[in-house]
Write a protein that holds these residues in place. Structure first.
Motif, short mmCIF file in Angstrom:
data_model
loop_
_atom_site.label_atom_id
_atom_site.label_comp_id
_atom_site.label_asym_id
_atom_site.label_seq_id
_atom_site.Cartn_x
_atom_site.Cartn_y
_atom_site.Cartn_z
N ILE A 46 8.26 -81.40 49.57
CA ILE A 46 9.60 -80.94 50.07
C ILE A 46 10.49 -81.54 51.05
O ILE A 46 10.43 -82.84 51.77
CB ILE A 46 10.57 -80.70 48.80
N HIS A 47 10.46 -80.57 52.18
CA HIS A 47 10.76 -79.96 53.54
C HIS A 47 10.21 -78.84 53.68
O HIS A 47 9.11 -77.94 53.48
CB HIS A 47 11.89 -79.75 53.14
N LYS A 57 11.27 -83.33 56.57
CA LYS A 57 11.41 -83.89 55.78
C LYS A 57 10.22 -84.04 55.24
O LYS A 57 8.52 -84.49 55.91
CB LYS A 57 12.24 -85.19 55.54
N SER A 61 11.60 -85.90 49.76
CA SER A 61 12.43 -85.05 49.78
C SER A 61 13.45 -85.69 49.16
O SER A 61 14.68 -84.77 49.21
CB SER A 61 12.96 -85.15 51.59
N TYR A 64 16.96 -83.46 47.88
CA TYR A 64 16.89 -82.39 48.45
C TYR A 64 17.33 -82.07 50.11
O TYR A 64 17.61 -83.09 50.50
CB TYR A 64 15.59 -81.90 47.98
N SER A 65 17.82 -80.65 49.44
CA SER A 65 18.62 -80.42 51.41
C SER A 65 17.63 -78.65 51.23
O SER A 65 17.40 -78.16 50.07
CB SER A 65 19.93 -80.28 51.32
#
Lengths: 111, 111
Positions: A46-47, A57, A61, A64-65
């Protein structure tokens, strides 16, 4: 045991609500990662982070953060959870010879 | 991007039998990593291979990396119920990139 904990371990939330997952490590590793694991897709990145406030990223991603304000903590935030984000989320760190060690996982259900 | 193909997707073996799981990369690998995951749990790091032709063993599990560094095999000798789980291979294109994973091989060992 690479000293990785994840919280919460289980969470049920409703569509549209924000959710933050926490990964905590005790051994001062520089690299940290967030993956999700889904049937038929395996583990997908994801990250990831390569230092405090340094993130990038991964393959999946969108939606999402992440944030990393301290070496030991890497947070994953779903700004507005959707049912497609129901998954098992794993945090990992990179060890001294490039291998990755994984946390126990967080099972997230979005209803 | 690098892709990893694992075969077979699932495997049922009788206790005491030998078995092999394969992992094939679309590109030359920097490192190849084998993990085991018990159902509902996190990933456990087994072994890492980096050199072409390298072979490593841990208890009854042996992993090999071919000379071209594009294919790896995991061999279990005299399987036991404790070997049951999902085996995943991961790989990176360089020591600083996150691991990409295959979709896993689900192993069941029956008495």
């Amino acid at each position: 045991d690479a000293g990785i904990t994840q919280s919460p371990r289980h969470k049920v939330t409703e569509t549209g609500t924000p959710v933050t997952l926490r990964c905590h490590q005790t051994e001062n590793h520089r690299y940290m990662y967030w993956y999700r694991q889904d049937p038929g897709h395996g583990l997908r990145l994801i990250h990831y982070s390569y230092g405090v406030k340094d993130t990038d990223k991964g393959e999946v991603s969108d939606g999402y953060s992440v944030s990393r304000s301290k070496t030991e903590d890497f947070l994953l935030t779903l700004e507005s959870a959707t049912s497609s984000q129901t998954s098992v989320y794993f945090c990992a760190i990179k060890g001294p010879t490039y291998e990755q060690y994984f946390g126990p996982g967080t099972r997230l259900t979005v209803t | 991007s690098q892709e990893l193909e694992q075969s077979p997707q699932s495997l049922i073996v009788q206790e005491g039998k030998n078995l092999t799981i394969n992992c094939t990369s679309s590109k030359t690998l920097y490192g190849l990593y084998w993990y085991k995951q018990k159902y509902g749990e996190g990933l456990i790091f087994l072994m890492m291979l980096q050199k072409g032709g390298e072979e490593k063993s841990h208890e009854k599990i042996t992993a090999k990396l071919d000379e071209k560094k594009q294919q790896s095999s995991l061999h279990i000798t005299a399987s036991q119920p404790s070997h049951a789980g999902i085996y995943l291979c991961g790989a990176d294109a360089s020591g600083n990139t996150p691991l990409v994973f295959g979709k896993g091989t689900r192993l069941s060992v029956i008495a």
